[in-house]
Design an enzyme around this catalytic site. Structure first.
Site, PDB file in Angstrom:
ATOM      1  N   ARG A  82       0.790  -0.903   0.062  1.00 50.27           N
ATOM      2  CA  ARG A  82      -0.403  -0.232   0.288  1.00 50.27           C
ATOM      3  C   ARG A  82       1.085   1.244   0.151  1.00 50.27           C
ATOM      4  O   ARG A  82       2.003   1.189   0.607  1.00 50.27           O
ATOM      5  CB  ARG A  82      -1.036   0.035   1.164  1.00 50.27           C
ATOM      6  N   HIS A 430     -16.002  43.991 -10.433  1.00 53.36           N
ATOM      7  CA  HIS A 430     -16.662  44.872 -10.010  1.00 53.36           C
ATOM      8  C   HIS A 430     -17.548  43.707  -9.287  1.00 53.36           C
ATOM      9  O   HIS A 430     -18.717  43.138  -7.780  1.00 53.36           O
ATOM     10  CB  HIS A 430     -17.648  45.742 -10.590  1.00 53.36           C
ATOM     11  N   GLU A 720      -4.498  54.419  -0.842  1.00 50.20           N
ATOM     12  CA  GLU A 720      -4.987  53.156  -1.606  1.00 50.20           C
ATOM     13  C   GLU A 720      -4.043  53.833  -2.436  1.00 50.20           C
ATOM     14  O   GLU A 720      -3.956  53.380  -3.783  1.00 50.20           O
ATOM     15  CB  GLU A 720      -6.149  53.384  -2.322  1.00 50.20           C
ATOM     16  N   THR A 742      -6.146  48.171  -0.687  1.00 53.97           N
ATOM     17  CA  THR A 742      -5.410  47.204  -1.461  1.00 53.97           C
ATOM     18  C   THR A 742      -5.946  46.851  -1.780  1.00 53.97           C
ATOM     19  O   THR A 742      -5.222  46.487  -2.880  1.00 53.97           O
ATOM     20  CB  THR A 742      -5.179  45.933   0.064  1.00 53.97           C
ATOM     21  N   ASN A 743      -7.253  46.882  -3.389  1.00 51.02           N
ATOM     22  CA  ASN A 743      -6.950  46.574  -4.248  1.00 51.02           C
ATOM     23  C   ASN A 743      -7.137  47.853  -4.742  1.00 51.02           C
ATOM     24  O   ASN A 743      -6.514  47.277  -5.413  1.00 51.02           O
ATOM     25  CB  ASN A 743      -9.224  46.636  -4.436  1.00 51.02           C
ATOM     26  N   ASP A 744      -7.245  48.580  -4.374  1.00 56.60           N
ATOM     27  CA  ASP A 744      -6.846  49.881  -5.338  1.00 56.60           C
ATOM     28  C   ASP A 744      -5.195  50.505  -5.370  1.00 56.60           C
ATOM     29  O   ASP A 744      -4.297  50.343  -6.263  1.00 56.60           O
ATOM     30  CB  ASP A 744      -7.303  50.929  -5.244  1.00 56.60           C
ATOM     31  N   CYS A 806      -8.730  47.543   4.472  1.00 60.42           N
ATOM     32  CA  CYS A 806      -9.774  47.717   4.534  1.00 60.42           C
ATOM     33  C   CYS A 806     -10.732  46.659   3.210  1.00 60.42           C
ATOM     34  O   CYS A 806     -11.579  46.362   2.712  1.00 60.42           O
ATOM     35  CB  CYS A 806     -11.033  48.393   5.006  1.00 60.42           C
TER      36      CYS A 806
END
Length: 856
Positions: A82, A430, A720, A742-744, A806
Site C-alpha cells: 500500500r 466589480h 490606496e 489594498t484593492n486599488d 479594508c
C-alpha cells in the site's frame, strides 16, 4: 540496496514495531499510523515499512533484495503493498493485494479455503499485476468470467497471450516488480502534477508498506469492511461503514456489492447480528483509536473465522460541517484542548457552512472553468440584463445574471439574481467584490464561453448553445459553470459552528470588521460577529431607482446652485441610510467612505439609455450625449474620482457629512452613542486632507449649532495610492486613522487593472511570474512593503494612529497574518468572510502561544 536486510532499526526498510524508526516525514502517514496501532496493541498484521528514500532509489533502478524482505512473513505468506504518502490527500498508486499467489500456493489454498476463495484471490492478483505492473489494457479482461477456476484460467491465458510469457511464479520477483511499478508511478509527470495541484511539494516522497494479508476469504465467517464512528457529512456520532462476507480490501464499499450494515439496522442484515463478538471488538478498537490518536479514524478491517484484524487507519474524510463538529466534540470530550480544535479547521472551509454548495457526490456536467470569485453555488435560469433579473425575481423564478462584466448599474439585477456569471474580470472585479459582499455566488472570467448578448446566447467550447431561460448552475467556490441542476447541500450554522466562533473570539487579538454598504449587509455582518463596519461605500446607496434619477439631475446641473438643489433631495435619503446602519450596529464603529467613483458610472452607456435619460430629465438627446461625452475619461479609475471629486465639487462631500452627523444625532437618541468614522478616498497629498477636513469640521460645527447637540466623530484616510503610503508622515497628523484599501493599492503598485488581470493571471502564476494572484493574496513583498512603510511613518508622526486594512485582502488568512505582525488594529472584509477572518486571526494567536502534543 541489494542485499539489504529487514531490521527493526533500519531507517529505510524496517519491520514496524513500537520502537522502529518510523516517522510521517520519512515513511508517510500510513506507516506511522500503523505503528501507532501496534503501540496500542491492536491486532495489526505484520508490516514492513519502506522509507521515501528507499522508494526513490527503487524508482531510480536500484534492486531490492525482496527475498530477504519476505523473510519476516514466513514461507507461503501472501502480502499486499500500500502507498504511504506524507498527506493522504496527495493520493498515490492503488494497493496491490495477494502478492505471492502462484500455481503451487493456489493448490494449497484450494484445500484450505475452498476452490472458489482461492480462485478469487489468485484472479484478483493476476488482474492487478497485469494492469498496474505489466501495464496491460484493462479491457483485455472484459470477457473473462469474474470468479471461479474458469475465470482464473482465462485471466492467466489472456496474460500469457498479451505478454508472450508465463505469469511470474516467484513471490520475490512479483514483489520486486510491484514495488518498482508503484515507485515509478509516483514519480511520473502526471502523478506529480496531480499531487502538486493538491498542494504537495514537487519533491514529495512516497513510502510503501508491505503487509501480511489477512485473507478475509475462506471457511467460517470471513470478510472485510470499513468502520468509523461519525457521519462524514454532518460529523454527528454514527457508526458508519459496511461489511462484506468473502471479500478483501475495500470491496464492501463497491456499489452493488451486497454489503451488510455494521450495527443492527431495520433496513437489512448486520455484522452485529452475524458476529456480535467481532462487532464489539471493532467498536472498542475504533473508540480506542479516537482517544489515543486524538482523531476520528476510519479503520479498514478483515475478519478471519471470527477474529478481527486491523489493516489500516485513516483520518475520516469529512465535509466542512463535519470537520467543525468533530473538532468541537474532541475538545468537549477532553481529548484535545479547545485551542487545538481551533487550529484543526481550515478557515476557508468555513465558506462551505455559510453558502449552499454542490453536493460533492453529485454528477457534474461542467461547461467551463472560470474564476471562483464569490463562494457558494446557485441554480437558475439564464438572464442577460438587470431588468430581466428583476422581472424573473418578480415571477418567483431563480435566475443567473449573465454579463460581459458588471457595472454599478447592474446592482439591482444582482440583488434580484441568485448568482452572477461574467465573461471578464478577476478576483477583485466589480462582480466579485459586490458578490462577496452580498453572499451571492459568482464566477467571473469565464472567457472560454462565447457571450453573444445581442442574440442572448452563450456558446460553450464544445459547441452547445444556451439561451435565456435555460437552467445552469454556477459554483463560485471552485469556479465551475455546470449544466442543469445538480444536488445541493444547504448552508448551516449549527451549535458546533457557534461554539467554534465563540472560542475563536476568546483567543484572537486583532479586530474584525465588515465592508457593508446597505442595511442588509450590516445585518449580515452583525449576525456573523463583525465588530463594526470598516468600509461603507456610500455610492452604492445612489443606485436605487428613485435616487439614481436625482443623482443624474445633480450630474447634469448647470451650476453649484442647481447641484445643491439636487443634493438637498438626496440628503434625507442618505441620512436615513446612515441612521439605519448606526442602529443596526448598536454603537459599534461605522466607517463611512465619502463618495468615490467617477460620475460617468451613474450614466447609461448606450444610445437607448441616453434616450431614456433625456426623457426623464426633459432634455434634448444631444445635451445628454454631449454631457456623457464630457464626463468620459481615458482612464476613469485614475481620473476625476474620490477626493478629487470632493475638492472640485465640495458640495457633494458637504451633503454627505451633514447626512452623517444628523444621522448620528438621530441614532444616538434611540440607542447607544454613535461615533462615526469618515474616510476620505484616493488621497495622495496632505493638502487634500486639509481641504476636506476643513469643510467637514465646518459642517459638524453647523450641525451642532443648529441642533444644540454635541457629538464626536473621527476623520481618516483610505490609503490606496502608493504616494499616500510613502507620505504617511505628512498625512497622519491630520487623521485619526489610516485604512489601507489594498484593492486599488495593488492595482496602482503593479500598474495592473484588477478587472482585466483575470485574462492572463493564471498563466502568470503557472509560469512563476507571480507566486499568487496579487488581488487574491496580498503581495507582502511589494504592496506589503508599502503598507509597512505607511504604517511606520504614520505612527511615527501620530503615535495614537489607528491602522487597518479594508480591501478584499482583509478576509484572507495570509493577509491577516501580515496585518497582525504589523500591529494593525483590525481588518475589514465582506460580511460573509467575517467568520473566516475571525477563525484565521484566532489560529494565528493560538499558534504563537501554544504547542500541541502529537500522538506517538
Amino acid at each position: 540496496m541489494k542485499g539489504a536486510a529487514v531490521q527493526q532499526n533500519d531507517p529505510d526498510i524496517t519491520l514496524i514495531t513500537p520502537v522502529a524508526p518510523v516517522a510521517t516525514s520519512t515513511h508517510g502517514g500510513r506507516a506511522k499510523c500503523l505503528q501507532r496501532l501496534v503501540r496500542l496493541d491492536l491486532p495489526v498484521p505484520k508490516t514492513v515499512a519502506l522509507s521515501f528514500d528507499a522508494v526513490h532509489r527503487i524508482a531510480a533502478g536500484e534492486t531490492l533484495d525482496t527475498q530477504d524482505l519476505l523473510k519476516p512473513f514466513g514461507p507461503s505468506a501472501l502480502v499486499c503493498v500500500r502507498p504511504s504518502s506524507e498527506d493522504p490527500d496527495w493520493g498515490g498508486p492503488g494497493a496491490v493485494l495477494n502478492i505471492g499467489m502462484n500455481d503451487a500456493l493456489y493448490v494449497e489454498l484450494c484445500d484450505q479455503l475452498g476452490q472458489d476463495a482461492a480462485s478469487a484471490m489468485y484472479l484478483r492478483f493476476v488482474q492487478a499485476y497485469a494492469i498496474h505492473v505489466a501495464r496491460l489494457d484493462p479491457d483485455m479482461f472484459d470477457d473473462v468470467p469474474s470468479d471461479g477456476p474458469e475465470g482464473l484460467s482465462e485471466a492467466l491465458r489472456a496474460y500469457e497471450d498479451e505478454t508472450e510469457e508465463s505469469f511470474p511464479q516467484d513471490p520475490a520477483v512479483q514483489l520486486a516488480e510491484v514495488l518498482r511499478s508503484m515507485a515509478r508511478a509516483w514519480e511520473g509527470t502526471t502523478a506529480r502534477l496531480l499531487r502538486q495541484a493538491k498542494g504537495a511539494p514537487a519533491d514529495a516522497g512516497l513510502g510503501l508498506v508491505v503487509q501480511e494479508m489477512a485473507l478475509g476469504m475462506g471457511l467460517g465467517e470471513c470478510g472485510s469492511g470499513v468502520i468509523q464512528l461519525v457521519n462524514s457529512k454532518t460529523g454527528e456520532p454514527q457508526i458508519t461503514g459496511r461489511y462484506l462476507s468473502q471479500s478483501q480490501g475495500r470491496d464492501a464499499l463497491s456499489k452493488g456489492a451486497g454489503a451488510m450494515f455494521l450495527g443492527r439496522d431495520e433496513r437489512g442484515p448486520s455484522l452485529q447480528e452475524l458476529e456480535p463478538e467481532a462487532y464489539d471488538a471493532l467498536i472498542d478498537h475504533t473508540r480506542l483509536m479516537r482517544v489515543r490518536l486524538r482523531e476520528e479514524m476510519q479503520a479498514e478491517f478483515t475478519i478471519e473465522n471470527g477474529h478481527v484484524h486491523l489493516l489500516d487507519g485513516v483520518r475520516v474524510a469529512r465535509s466542512a460541517r463535519a470537520a467543525v463538529r468533530i473538532a468541537i466534540s474532541l475538545a468537549e470530550d477532553g481529548i484535545i484542548p479547545k485551542e487545538e480544535a481551533l487550529t484543526r479547521i481550515e478557515p476557508r472551509a468555513i465558506n462551505e457552512l455559510l453558502h449552499r454548495q454542490v453536493d460533492p457526490e453529485a454528477e457534474r456536467d461542467r461547461l467551463v472553468q472560470g474564476i471562483a470569485a464569490s463562494p457558494g453555488a446557485a441554480t437558475g435560469r439564464i438572464v442577460f440584463s438587470a431588468a430581466e433579473a428583476q422581472a424573473s425575481a418578480a415571477r418567483g423564478e431563480a435566475c443567473i445574471l449573465v454579463r460581459r462584466e458588471t457595472s454599478p448599474e447592474d446592482i439591482r439585477g444582482m440583488h434580484a439574481a441568485v448568482g452572477v456569471l461574467t465573461e471578464r474580470g478577476g478576483i477583485t472585479s466589480h462582480a466579485a467584490v459586490i458578490g462577496r459582499g452580498m453572499g451571492l455566488p459568482c464566477v467571473v472570467g469565464a472567457s472560454a464561453l462565447t457571450f453573444n448578448l445581442r442574440r442572448s446566447v452563450l456558446r460553450a467550447p464544445d459547441g452547445r448553445e444556451f439561451r435565456a431561460g435555460d437552467i445552469i448552475t454556477i459554483d463560485g467556490t471552485n469556479g465551475e459553470v455546470l449544466v442543469g441542476e445538480p444536488e445541493m447541500l444547504e448552508a448551516t450554522q449549527d451549535d458546533a459552528f457557534l461554539t467554534l466562533m465563540g472560542w475563536a473570539d476568546e483567543h484572537r487579538d486583532i479586530g474584525v470588521r465588515a465592508n457593508a454598504d446597505t442595511p442588509a449587509d450590516a445585518k449580515t455582518a452583525r449576525n456573523f460577529g463583525a465588530q463594526g463596519i470598516g468600509l461603507c461605500r456610500t455610492e452604492h446607496m445612489f443606485f436605487e431607482a428613485d435616487r439614481l434619477t436625482v443623482m443624474r439631475e445633480m450630474i447634469f446641473a448647470d451650476g453649484v446652485g442647481d447641484r445643491r438643489a439636487a443634493l438637498d433631495r438626496l440628503l434625507p435619503m442618505q441620512r436615513e441610510d446612515f441612521a439605519e446602519l448606526f442602529r443596526i450596529m448598536q454603537g459599534q464603529p461605522v466607517c463611512i467612505r465619502l463618495f468615490d467613483p467617477p460620475l460617468h458610472e451613474f450614466l447609461p452607456s448606450d444610445r437607448a439609455g441616453h434616450r431614456e435619460l433625456a426623457e426623464a430629465l426633459d432634455l434634448p438627446l444631444s445635451d445628454v450625449t454631449r454631457r456623457v461625452e464630457d464626463l468620459s475619461e481615458y482612464n476613469p479609475m485614475l481620473g476625476m474620482r474620490g477626493v478629487r471629486l470632493g475638492i472640485t465639487m465640495p458640495e457633494i462631500y458637504e451633503m454627505q457629512a451633514r447626512a452623517i452627523f444628523e444621522a448620528t444625532i438621530e441614532a444616538s437618541r434611540d440607542g447607544d452613542p454613535v461615533v462615526p468614522e469618515i474616510m476620505i478616498p484616493l488621497v495622495s497629498a496632505k493638502r487634500e486632507v486639509e481641504l476636506v477636513k476643513t469643510r467637514v469640521d465646518a459642517i459638524a460645527a453647523a450641525v451642532r449649532n443648529e441642533t444644540g447637540v454635541t457629538f464626536a466623530y473621527r476623520l481618516g484616510v483610505m490609503v490606496e495610492t502608493p504616494r499616500a503610503a510613502l507620505r504617511a508622515a505628512e498625512i497622519a497628523p491630520h487623521c485619526a486613522f489610516l485604512s489601507f484599501g489594498t484593492n486599488d493599492l495593488t492595482q496602482m503598485t503593479y500598474g495592473l487593472s484588477r478587472d482585466d488581470a483575470g485574462r492572463f493571471m493564471s498563466t502568470y502564476v503557472q509560469q512563476g511570474v507571480y507566486p499568487e494572484d496579487p488581488f487574491h493574496v496580498l503581495d507582502v513583498d511589494g504592496v506589503g512593503e508599502l503598507l509597512s512603510i505607511g504604517a511606520a511613518r504614520g505612527r511615527g508622526a501620530h503615535p495614537g494612529l489607528t491602522l487597518s486594512i479594508c480591501g478584499e485582502h482583509g478576509g484572507n488568512p495570509e493577509s491577516i497574518a501580515f496585518c497582525r505582525a504589523e500591529g494593525f488594529s483590525y481588518v475589514s472584509c465582506s460580511p460573509f468572510r467575517v467568520p473566516v477572518a475571525r477563525l484565521a486571526a484566532a489560529q494565528l494567536a493560538v499558534r504563537d502561544k501554544m504547542q500541541f502534543p502529537v500522538a506517538k
